[in-house]
Design an enzyme around this catalytic site. Structure first.
Site, short mmCIF file in Angstrom:
data_model
loop_
_atom_site.label_atom_id
_atom_site.label_comp_id
_atom_site.label_asym_id
_atom_site.label_seq_id
_atom_site.Cartn_x
_atom_site.Cartn_y
_atom_site.Cartn_z
N ARG A 98 51.82 51.01 7.45
CA ARG A 98 52.14 52.30 7.67
C ARG A 98 52.33 52.75 9.18
NH1 ARG A 98 48.69 56.83 8.52
NH2 ARG A 98 49.08 59.04 7.18
N LYS A 140 46.52 53.80 16.80
CA LYS A 140 45.12 54.18 16.58
C LYS A 140 44.24 53.63 18.04
CE LYS A 140 44.74 55.09 11.73
NZ LYS A 140 44.21 54.60 10.81
#
Length: 272
Positions: free
Chosen positions: A248, A214
């Protein structure tokens, strides 16, 4: 191998949730696995690398992504859900649409991963309750606001999500929370969450950390999405040390190794 049925998230050790995006436009791996054969091959590869859960999504949630119709989302999912569920690893469906969740659970999914924490689709909470599956309730915002107390905002959001889950009859043993790294947050707010990650455990539920590749990592390391493995591992290891139950990740193998090393470290602390 049979589908995973009667699934209950184990709490004896952290789990690695492998990401399978069957979309043409996801921020990191859009278009790589949206062909049926490619999706099935990648699912099996993640299982071989040690994934505990596979999280399958057919609509990109990256900033600026266009919404996908229910029919289009299901067209992408329908050919792969049941075959992947038959691979024997618990399947999570990444959707905020109740009807997609209902169909996915009928096809073998045992977790609904809702990036709007049951608050987008009014039918989602009851759908999850009727299916008897787990639910990941993620914090989200329409836009980042640098002036808010992000931890207080997460608390308020979680309280609403938990209320919806409880009212619908989703048992606490099947509820999971996710602070939503990168969703409606500034880079600094993401690091506030990471630094205070252990405070999220006050709700008494497992916490999922999903920072794989991210922007918070790119902002620090100044690297593109495909070069963010090291940063992803650093954020997720910090989350695990602060109590995360699930990470995740796009890169399953390295994360499985990290979890195993963490397990070995914790075992050393146990008197023989």
């Amino acid at each position: 191998m049979a589908k995973a049925t009667g699934y209950q998230l184990p709490t004896s050790r952290p789990h690695v949730m492998g990401i399978l995006n069957v979309t043409p436009d996801s921020f990191s791996d859009g278009g790589r696995h949206n062909a049926i054969d490619a999706a099935l091959t990648h699912a099996q590869a993640m299982i071989d690398e040690g994934a505990d859960i596979l999280d399958i999504g057919a609509e990109s949630t990256r900033p600026g992504a266009e919404a996908v119709s229910l029919d289009d989302e299901w067209t992408r999912l329908d050919p792969i859900l049941a075959p992947i569920a038959e691979m024997g690893v618990p399947v999570s469906i990444d959707t905020y649409k109740a009807e997609i969740a209902r169909r996915a659970c009928a096809a073998g999914a045992v977790i609904v991963n809702d990036v709007w924490g049951l608050q987008k689709d009014p039918a989602m909470a009851e759908t999850v309750a009727e299916a008897g599956v787990h639910v990941v309730m993620m914090h989200n915002r329409l836009a980042a606001d640098p002036d808010i107390d992000i931890l207080s905002d997460i608390d308020r959001f979680f309280e609403k999500s938990l209320g919806l889950a409880d009212k619908a009859g989703i048992v606490r043993e099947k509820q999971i929370l996710d602070p939503g790294f990168g969703f409606g947050k500034t880079v600094d707010q993401n690091f506030v969450i990471l630094n205070r990650f252990e405070t999220l455990k006050k709700h008494g539920l497992p916490i999922l950390a999903g920072a794989s590749r991210k922007r918070m990592i790119g902002a620090v390391l100044n690297v593109e999405t495909d070069d963010r493995l090291n940063g992803s591992l650093a954020v997720h290891m910090t989350s695990l040390l602060k109590g995360a139950a699930i990470v995740r990740a796009h890169d399953v193998g390295p994360h499985v190794d990290c979890v195993r090393m963490l397990e070995a470290t914790f075992l050393e602390r146990t008197p023989s």
